[in-house]
Motif scaffolding. Structure first.
Motif, mmCIF file in Angstrom:
data_model
loop_
_atom_site.group_PDB
_atom_site.id
_atom_site.type_symbol
_atom_site.label_atom_id
_atom_site.label_comp_id
_atom_site.label_asym_id
_atom_site.label_seq_id
_atom_site.Cartn_x
_atom_site.Cartn_y
_atom_site.Cartn_z
ATOM 1 N N VAL A 144 -23.013 16.953 -42.952
ATOM 2 C CA VAL A 144 -23.235 18.109 -43.822
ATOM 3 C C VAL A 144 -24.328 17.849 -44.861
ATOM 4 O O VAL A 144 -25.137 18.729 -45.158
ATOM 5 N N HIS A 145 -24.392 16.636 -45.375
ATOM 6 C CA HIS A 145 -25.402 16.364 -46.397
ATOM 7 C C HIS A 145 -26.809 16.359 -45.798
ATOM 8 O O HIS A 145 -27.755 16.886 -46.395
ATOM 9 N N ASP A 146 -26.942 15.790 -44.601
ATOM 10 C CA ASP A 146 -28.232 15.829 -43.912
ATOM 11 C C ASP A 146 -28.618 17.264 -43.587
ATOM 12 O O ASP A 146 -29.794 17.641 -43.682
ATOM 13 N N ALA A 147 -27.643 18.061 -43.203
ATOM 14 C CA ALA A 147 -27.908 19.462 -42.869
ATOM 15 C C ALA A 147 -28.431 20.225 -44.070
ATOM 16 O O ALA A 147 -29.388 21.008 -43.963
ATOM 17 N N ILE A 148 -27.826 19.992 -45.221
ATOM 18 C CA ILE A 148 -28.256 20.685 -46.437
ATOM 19 C C ILE A 148 -29.641 20.227 -46.857
ATOM 20 O O ILE A 148 -30.500 21.037 -47.227
ATOM 21 N N ARG A 149 -29.878 18.927 -46.764
ATOM 22 C CA ARG A 149 -31.206 18.414 -47.112
ATOM 23 C C ARG A 149 -32.277 18.992 -46.200
ATOM 24 O O ARG A 149 -33.386 19.313 -46.643
ATOM 25 N N ALA A 150 -31.963 19.126 -44.918
ATOM 26 C CA ALA A 150 -32.961 19.550 -43.939
ATOM 27 C C ALA A 150 -33.259 21.041 -43.989
ATOM 28 O O ALA A 150 -34.378 21.464 -43.671
ATOM 29 N N THR A 151 -32.269 21.852 -44.371
ATOM 30 C CA THR A 151 -32.434 23.300 -44.234
ATOM 31 C C THR A 151 -32.326 24.096 -45.528
ATOM 32 O O THR A 151 -32.728 25.253 -45.566
ATOM 33 N N SER A 152 -31.749 23.510 -46.575
ATOM 34 C CA SER A 152 -31.537 24.215 -47.851
ATOM 35 C C SER A 152 -30.876 25.570 -47.653
ATOM 36 O O SER A 152 -31.403 26.612 -48.064
ATOM 37 N N PRO A 153 -29.706 25.612 -47.024
ATOM 38 C CA PRO A 153 -29.056 26.895 -46.779
ATOM 39 C C PRO A 153 -28.392 27.448 -48.030
ATOM 40 O O PRO A 153 -28.168 26.728 -49.005
ATOM 41 N N TRP A 154 -28.079 28.719 -47.983
ATOM 42 C CA TRP A 154 -27.289 29.337 -49.046
ATOM 43 C C TRP A 154 -25.855 28.844 -48.966
ATOM 44 O O TRP A 154 -25.157 28.741 -49.967
ATOM 45 N N ALA A 155 -25.410 28.531 -47.750
ATOM 46 C CA ALA A 155 -24.043 28.081 -47.530
ATOM 47 C C ALA A 155 -23.958 27.382 -46.189
ATOM 48 O O ALA A 155 -24.859 27.497 -45.362
ATOM 49 N N VAL A 156 -22.860 26.658 -45.981
ATOM 50 C CA VAL A 156 -22.571 26.088 -44.670
ATOM 51 C C VAL A 156 -21.228 26.621 -44.197
ATOM 52 O O VAL A 156 -20.333 26.886 -44.989
ATOM 53 N N ASP A 157 -21.108 26.794 -42.903
ATOM 54 C CA ASP A 157 -19.912 27.324 -42.266
ATOM 55 C C ASP A 157 -19.360 26.231 -41.357
ATOM 56 O O ASP A 157 -20.039 25.771 -40.449
ATOM 57 N N VAL A 158 -18.148 25.801 -41.654
ATOM 58 C CA VAL A 158 -17.547 24.689 -40.913
ATOM 59 C C VAL A 158 -16.301 25.171 -40.193
ATOM 60 O O VAL A 158 -15.448 25.827 -40.787
ATOM 61 N N ALA A 159 -16.204 24.865 -38.905
ATOM 62 C CA ALA A 159 -15.003 25.219 -38.142
ATOM 63 C C ALA A 159 -14.579 24.027 -37.286
ATOM 64 O O ALA A 159 -13.712 23.254 -37.650
ATOM 65 N N SER A 160 -15.247 23.849 -36.135
ATOM 66 C CA SER A 160 -14.838 22.791 -35.202
ATOM 67 C C SER A 160 -15.027 21.399 -35.785
ATOM 68 O O SER A 160 -14.349 20.454 -35.373
ATOM 69 N N GLY A 161 -15.924 21.253 -36.752
ATOM 70 C CA GLY A 161 -16.215 19.938 -37.312
ATOM 71 C C GLY A 161 -15.075 19.329 -38.096
ATOM 72 O O GLY A 161 -15.110 18.141 -38.428
ATOM 73 N N ILE A 162 -14.050 20.133 -38.407
ATOM 74 C CA ILE A 162 -12.892 19.585 -39.122
ATOM 75 C C ILE A 162 -11.599 19.887 -38.358
ATOM 76 O O ILE A 162 -10.535 19.989 -38.949
ATOM 77 N N GLU A 163 -11.726 20.017 -37.043
ATOM 78 C CA GLU A 163 -10.558 20.309 -36.221
ATOM 79 C C GLU A 163 -10.172 19.115 -35.353
ATOM 80 O O GLU A 163 -11.019 18.341 -34.923
ATOM 81 N N VAL A 164 -8.880 19.021 -35.082
ATOM 82 C CA VAL A 164 -8.393 18.044 -34.114
ATOM 83 C C VAL A 164 -8.223 18.696 -32.743
ATOM 84 O O VAL A 164 -8.120 18.021 -31.729
ATOM 85 N N ALA A 165 -8.201 20.028 -32.720
ATOM 86 C CA ALA A 165 -8.167 20.842 -31.502
ATOM 87 C C ALA A 165 -8.643 22.223 -31.908
ATOM 88 O O ALA A 165 -8.612 22.557 -33.101
ATOM 89 N N PRO A 166 -9.125 23.045 -30.969
ATOM 90 C CA PRO A 166 -9.613 24.377 -31.331
ATOM 91 C C PRO A 166 -8.589 25.168 -32.151
ATOM 92 O O PRO A 166 -7.467 25.409 -31.700
ATOM 93 N N GLY A 167 -8.975 25.520 -33.371
ATOM 94 C CA GLY A 167 -8.102 26.299 -34.234
ATOM 95 C C GLY A 167 -7.133 25.486 -35.063
ATOM 96 O O GLY A 167 -6.423 26.027 -35.904
ATOM 97 N N VAL A 168 -7.088 24.152 -34.862
ATOM 98 C CA VAL A 168 -6.157 23.296 -35.599
ATOM 99 C C VAL A 168 -6.953 22.431 -36.567
ATOM 100 O O VAL A 168 -7.663 21.510 -36.160
#
Length: 203
Positions: A144-168
């Motif tokens: 996430v930190h590399d992503a912010i440095r590279a793109t300077s977004p207004w926000a980041v949207d995280v879903a699968s990156g913090i899941e142990v299974a789809p939706g969990v």
């Protein structure tokens, strides 16, 4: 965490009903907004979610055109597919969806669903956008930190990156993204306090 997103897209493992989302919405902490995510839903379905859940923001991830997205008289983002080497021109995006309050760049291909867990070539995000944009697609606590440095977004949207299974979701994985480290707080400051963390929830 500034926002929690609820998925209403048909076929998504993260999909919730309007009634389920309403209960989750009522349980949100103060100052945490709700985002409603759609993919080619009907007008009636969107209106039912708006009525029951009262989200602060809508996200459209299908083939919706500007007139459809604007019909609900709410702030909205249009998701832009960046998978498969997609290239977009900023002027063309803003011409096709002139009333969008912003764009969300995700790693899915055209006509495909998001939530793939894969990143895309961040350098492909078009320059010259005069709207805020959200970065999605394979965002994890590790990148996430590399992503912010590279793109300077207004926000980041995280879903699968913090899941142990789809939706969990994994509470341990999302801790750094909630501002639990000095590094994360530093990037939060860089984004003028608007570090939207859209945690897509499924029961």
């Amino acid at each position: 965490m500034d926002a929690v997103g609820f998925v209403f897209a048909e076929g998504s493992p993260r999909r919730v009903s309007a009634a389920e989302a309403r209960q989750l919405r009522l349980a949100l902490a103060p100052m945490v907004g709700a985002v409603a995510l759609f993919r080619d839903n009907t007008v009636a379905e969107v209106r039912e979610v708006v009525r029951m859940v009262r989200p602060a923001l809508l996200q459209f991830h299908g083939d919706e055109e500007d007139a459809f997205c604007s019909a609900f008289r709410m702030p909205w983002l249009k998701a832009v597919p960046m998978g498969g080497g997609e290239r977009w021109d900023a002027a063309a995006l803003q011409e096709r969806w002139p009333n969008a309050d912003g764009f969300l760049f995700d790693s899915h291909g055209k006509g495909a669903a998001g939530g793939t867990g894969h990143t895309f070539d961040w350098s492909a995000i078009p320059g010259g956008l005069h709207r805020p944009f959200v970065l999605a697609g394979g965002i994890t606590p590790d990148n996430v930190h590399d992503a912010i440095r590279a793109t300077s977004p207004w926000a980041v949207d995280v879903a699968s990156g913090i899941e142990v299974a789809p939706g969990v979701k994994d509470g341990e994985k999302d801790a750094p993204l909630r501002g639990g480290s000095a590094t994360c707080r530093r990037y939060r400051s860089r984004l003028n306090g608007v570090f939207l963390y859209a945690l897509r929830v499924s029961l």
